[in-house]
Design a protein around this motif. Structure first.
Motif, PDB file in Angstrom:
ATOM      1  N   ILE A   1      -0.219  13.811   4.785  1.00  0.00           N
ATOM      2  CA  ILE A   1       0.789  14.441   3.930  1.00  0.00           C
ATOM      3  C   ILE A   1       1.614  15.438   4.752  1.00  0.00           C
ATOM      4  O   ILE A   1       1.228  15.819   5.853  1.00  0.00           O
ATOM      5  N   ASP A   2       2.736  15.867   4.181  1.00  0.00           N
ATOM      6  CA  ASP A   2       3.546  16.927   4.777  1.00  0.00           C
ATOM      7  C   ASP A   2       3.986  17.872   3.665  1.00  0.00           C
ATOM      8  O   ASP A   2       5.092  17.800   3.137  1.00  0.00           O
ATOM      9  N   HIS A   3       3.026  18.752   3.294  1.00  0.00           N
ATOM     10  CA  HIS A   3       3.241  19.693   2.195  1.00  0.00           C
ATOM     11  C   HIS A   3       2.419  20.941   2.530  1.00  0.00           C
ATOM     12  O   HIS A   3       1.212  20.963   2.324  1.00  0.00           O
ATOM     13  N   TYR A   4       3.093  21.970   3.060  1.00  0.00           N
ATOM     14  CA  TYR A   4       2.345  23.066   3.676  1.00  0.00           C
ATOM     15  C   TYR A   4       1.446  23.813   2.689  1.00  0.00           C
ATOM     16  O   TYR A   4       0.373  24.289   3.062  1.00  0.00           O
ATOM     17  N   GLN A   5       1.838  23.900   1.411  1.00  0.00           N
ATOM     18  CA  GLN A   5       0.978  24.595   0.449  1.00  0.00           C
ATOM     19  C   GLN A   5      -0.370  23.887   0.306  1.00  0.00           C
ATOM     20  O   GLN A   5      -1.428  24.530   0.327  1.00  0.00           O
TER      21      GLN A   5
ATOM     22  N   GLY B   1      -7.737  23.720  14.818  1.00  0.00           N
ATOM     23  CA  GLY B   1      -6.787  24.497  15.602  1.00  0.00           C
ATOM     24  C   GLY B   1      -6.212  23.763  16.795  1.00  0.00           C
ATOM     25  O   GLY B   1      -5.175  24.158  17.330  1.00  0.00           O
ATOM     26  N   SER B   2      -6.859  22.704  17.247  1.00  0.00           N
ATOM     27  CA  SER B   2      -6.348  21.954  18.394  1.00  0.00           C
ATOM     28  C   SER B   2      -5.818  20.586  17.957  1.00  0.00           C
ATOM     29  O   SER B   2      -4.607  20.357  17.906  1.00  0.00           O
ATOM     30  N   LYS B   3      -6.724  19.698  17.559  1.00  0.00           N
ATOM     31  CA  LYS B   3      -6.306  18.328  17.227  1.00  0.00           C
ATOM     32  C   LYS B   3      -5.403  18.286  15.998  1.00  0.00           C
ATOM     33  O   LYS B   3      -4.287  17.734  16.042  1.00  0.00           O
ATOM     34  N   SER B   4      -5.861  18.856  14.886  1.00  0.00           N
ATOM     35  CA  SER B   4      -5.065  18.793  13.653  1.00  0.00           C
ATOM     36  C   SER B   4      -3.767  19.568  13.797  1.00  0.00           C
ATOM     37  O   SER B   4      -2.698  19.117  13.363  1.00  0.00           O
ATOM     38  N   ARG B   5      -3.847  20.722  14.407  1.00  0.00           N
ATOM     39  CA  ARG B   5      -2.663  21.564  14.548  1.00  0.00           C
ATOM     40  C   ARG B   5      -1.594  20.903  15.402  1.00  0.00           C
ATOM     41  O   ARG B   5      -0.399  21.006  15.126  1.00  0.00           O
ATOM     42  N   ASP B   6      -2.023  20.195  16.453  1.00  0.00           N
ATOM     43  CA  ASP B   6      -1.074  19.556  17.369  1.00  0.00           C
ATOM     44  C   ASP B   6      -0.574  18.198  16.871  1.00  0.00           C
ATOM     45  O   ASP B   6       0.572  17.839  17.112  1.00  0.00           O
TER      46      ASP B   6
ATOM     47  N   ASP C   1       3.574  26.597  11.276  1.00  0.00           N
ATOM     48  CA  ASP C   1       3.995  27.996  11.200  1.00  0.00           C
ATOM     49  C   ASP C   1       3.320  28.710  10.036  1.00  0.00           C
ATOM     50  O   ASP C   1       2.806  29.824  10.191  1.00  0.00           O
ATOM     51  N   TYR C   2       3.288  28.063   8.867  1.00  0.00           N
ATOM     52  CA  TYR C   2       2.666  28.686   7.695  1.00  0.00           C
ATOM     53  C   TYR C   2       1.153  28.846   7.882  1.00  0.00           C
ATOM     54  O   TYR C   2       0.584  29.895   7.558  1.00  0.00           O
ATOM     55  N   ILE C   3       0.494  27.815   8.396  1.00  0.00           N
ATOM     56  CA  ILE C   3      -0.961  27.890   8.565  1.00  0.00           C
ATOM     57  C   ILE C   3      -1.331  28.921   9.623  1.00  0.00           C
ATOM     58  O   ILE C   3      -2.298  29.679   9.454  1.00  0.00           O
ATOM     59  N   ASP C   4      -0.566  28.981  10.711  1.00  0.00           N
ATOM     60  CA  ASP C   4      -0.819  29.999  11.738  1.00  0.00           C
ATOM     61  C   ASP C   4      -0.742  31.400  11.149  1.00  0.00           C
ATOM     62  O   ASP C   4      -1.639  32.230  11.355  1.00  0.00           O
ATOM     63  N   LYS C   5       0.316  31.653  10.393  1.00  0.00           N
ATOM     64  CA  LYS C   5       0.505  32.991   9.823  1.00  0.00           C
ATOM     65  C   LYS C   5      -0.531  33.290   8.746  1.00  0.00           C
ATOM     66  O   LYS C   5      -1.004  34.432   8.623  1.00  0.00           O
ATOM     67  N   PHE C   6      -0.899  32.265   7.957  1.00  0.00           N
ATOM     68  CA  PHE C   6      -1.894  32.466   6.910  1.00  0.00           C
ATOM     69  C   PHE C   6      -3.236  32.886   7.505  1.00  0.00           C
ATOM     70  O   PHE C   6      -3.825  33.891   7.076  1.00  0.00           O
ATOM     71  N   TRP C   7      -3.713  32.131   8.509  1.00  0.00           N
ATOM     72  CA  TRP C   7      -5.022  32.450   9.063  1.00  0.00           C
ATOM     73  C   TRP C   7      -5.003  33.700   9.938  1.00  0.00           C
ATOM     74  O   TRP C   7      -6.011  34.399  10.055  1.00  0.00           O
ATOM     75  N   GLU C   8      -3.847  34.010  10.499  1.00  0.00           N
ATOM     76  CA  GLU C   8      -3.721  35.277  11.227  1.00  0.00           C
ATOM     77  C   GLU C   8      -3.853  36.449  10.256  1.00  0.00           C
ATOM     78  O   GLU C   8      -4.505  37.457  10.551  1.00  0.00           O
TER      79      GLU C   8
ATOM     80  N   VAL D   1      -2.478  24.173   3.543  1.00  0.00           N
ATOM     81  CA  VAL D   1      -3.175  25.467   3.631  1.00  0.00           C
ATOM     82  C   VAL D   1      -4.428  25.434   2.760  1.00  0.00           C
ATOM     83  O   VAL D   1      -5.502  25.896   3.158  1.00  0.00           O
ATOM     84  N   MET D   2      -4.302  24.862   1.556  1.00  0.00           N
ATOM     85  CA  MET D   2      -5.462  24.767   0.665  1.00  0.00           C
ATOM     86  C   MET D   2      -6.558  23.884   1.257  1.00  0.00           C
ATOM     87  O   MET D   2      -7.754  24.137   1.067  1.00  0.00           O
ATOM     88  N   ILE D   3      -6.181  22.851   1.990  1.00  0.00           N
ATOM     89  CA  ILE D   3      -7.181  21.979   2.633  1.00  0.00           C
ATOM     90  C   ILE D   3      -7.982  22.773   3.659  1.00  0.00           C
ATOM     91  O   ILE D   3      -9.216  22.661   3.732  1.00  0.00           O
TER      92      ILE D   3
END
Length: 410
Positions: free
Chosen positions: A229-233, A269-274, A283-290, A236-238
């Motif tokens: 999927i491509d739905h950042y909300q 953080g590596s495979k899924s993120r890349d 961008d959203y997931i990085d900022k959320f977990w930060e 993030v919940m996943i």
């Protein structure tokens, strides 16, 4: 409602202390918040001489917060996942042999070194504490704490490969230390005569191996979901579901939840993120977990500072706590020296790596939480106080000077 009230008060104080530190004191965020909470704790203790009713109300609020449960059952999963999420998986893999040696051999060496030295000191001071109890303390104080390490070393500008070694060790060695802690605890509870080597091996394999396997499964399941999927909300919940559901499942299966979160965080953080996220989602997931990482670290270090209000300090406990500072540093030195000596012919280490790894081996909330889980009949009060003193030294002195130490040695 009482729990919500406590959470509301702590959140407000964390925000206020964070603002004061950023605006005026300008220390690393978590250290600044903890120092302010320590100073406020000292003020409350002094105020207790004048307003004992107010002091009782405040200490009752702090006692209502189960530090062990809050950290080990709620916060730890998010903090470990967030910490692992921001680490480069390829760099971690390149330093895998060193990380494995520090997290296993190093933790065992430190556990026994602390246990033996603390046992000898207690005997010299005519305060007899059984060797197994000293070993229990060695197990809980030996692992470098990922929460303390990851939040402080980011600003220390340590060479990349050395920072990866320290971060990787701190993320993985808590699983080994917890297994040692549980084993020694069960030996004390059931008696050494009931010790079963096979059971110890099974416990280790179940905790560590099971945690790693579950973390890998969670990470790759999350990867498949995120790439579809491509739905950042929802994405993030996943990631939130991986942490909350994965930690719950690990607890039910009797395997290491911390190790599961580390492995899941590394894969996400590596495979899924890349490979599985769009730029917007990343961008959203990085900022959320930060943000999750910063907020929970602020809460944790605030609570560490306020724990002073409820600890049973006395002169002997304080003396033993101060003695434990050089003991833990010496044990840390040995736990770094021996693995590096064994691996020098296979792995390259930076100049003065032993000194930097020794001083950079910070302790944090996990040792305090484990100490609080020890019952009174097992010298629980003693271990809480000496652990607290050791942790304060580690965070304040080592944490504030590690940048200067690195600059001088590198």
């Amino acid at each position: 409602m009482a729990l919500y009230n406590a959470f509301a008060v702590i959140t407000v104080l964390a925000a206020i202390f964070g603002y004061i530190n950023y605006r005026f004191i300008k220390l690393p965020g978590t250290i600044g918040i903890m120092i302010i909470s320590l100073l406020l704790s000292l003020f409350i203790i002094l105020l207790g001489e004048i307003k004992p009713v107010l002091f009782d109300q405040i200490t009752r609020l702090i006692k209502s917060i189960d530090f062990y449960t809050v950290l080990m059952k709620i916060m730890l999963s998010f903090l470990l996942f967030a910490g692992a999420f921001h680490i480069d998986g390829r760099s971690m893999k390149a330093e895998g042999l060193s990380i494995l040696a520090f997290a296993t051999i190093g933790t065992l060496i430190s556990t026994f070194a602390v246990g033996i030295l603390f046992y000898a000191i207690c005997a010299l001071l005519h305060f007899p504490v059984g060797f197994l109890y000293c070993l229990l303390f060695g197990a809980l104080i030996s692992p470098t704490d990922p929460i303390a390490v990851l939040s402080i070393l980011r600003q220390a500008h340590i060479p990349g490969s050395l920072e990866t070694k320290i971060n990787g060790e701190s993320l993985f060695n808590d699983g080994v230390a917890i297994v040692i802690f549980i084993t020694v605890y069960e030996i004390i509870s059931g008696g050494a005569a009931n010790l079963d080597a096979g059971r110890i091996v099974w416990l280790f394999l179940r905790e560590t191996g099971g945690g790693i396997v579950l973390g890998a499964l969670l990470g790759y399941l999350g990867y498949q979901l995120l790439r579809s999927i491509d739905h950042y909300q929802i994405e993030v919940m996943i990631t939130l579901a991986i942490v909350t559901g994965g930690y719950f499942l690990a607890d039910r299966l009797g395997i290491s939840g911390p190790l599961a979160m580390v492995v899941a965080g590394l894969i996400t953080g590596s495979k899924s993120r890349d490979e599985a996220m769009s730029d917007t989602t990343r961008d959203y997931i990085d900022k959320f977990w930060e943000m999750i990482d910063e907020f929970l670290n602020a809460i944790l270090f605030l609570l560490i500072g306020f724990e002073m209000l409820v600890l049973p300090f006395n002169r002997l406990f304080i003396l033993l706590g101060l003695i434990c500072i050089p003991i833990t540093l010496l044990a840390r030195y040995l736990s770094v020296l021996i693995p590096i000596s064994l691996l020098r012919h296979r792995t390259a280490f930076e100049k003065n790596a032993i000194a930097i790894l020794t001083w950079g081996g910070l302790r944090g909330g996990i040792p305090v939480a484990l100490a609080l889980s020890i019952p009174l009949e097992m010298h629980g009060e003693l271990f809480v106080v000496i652990t607290y003193i050791t942790v304060l030294f580690s965070i304040i002195v080592q944490g504030l000077t590690i940048k200067k130490v690195v600059k001088k040695l590198v």
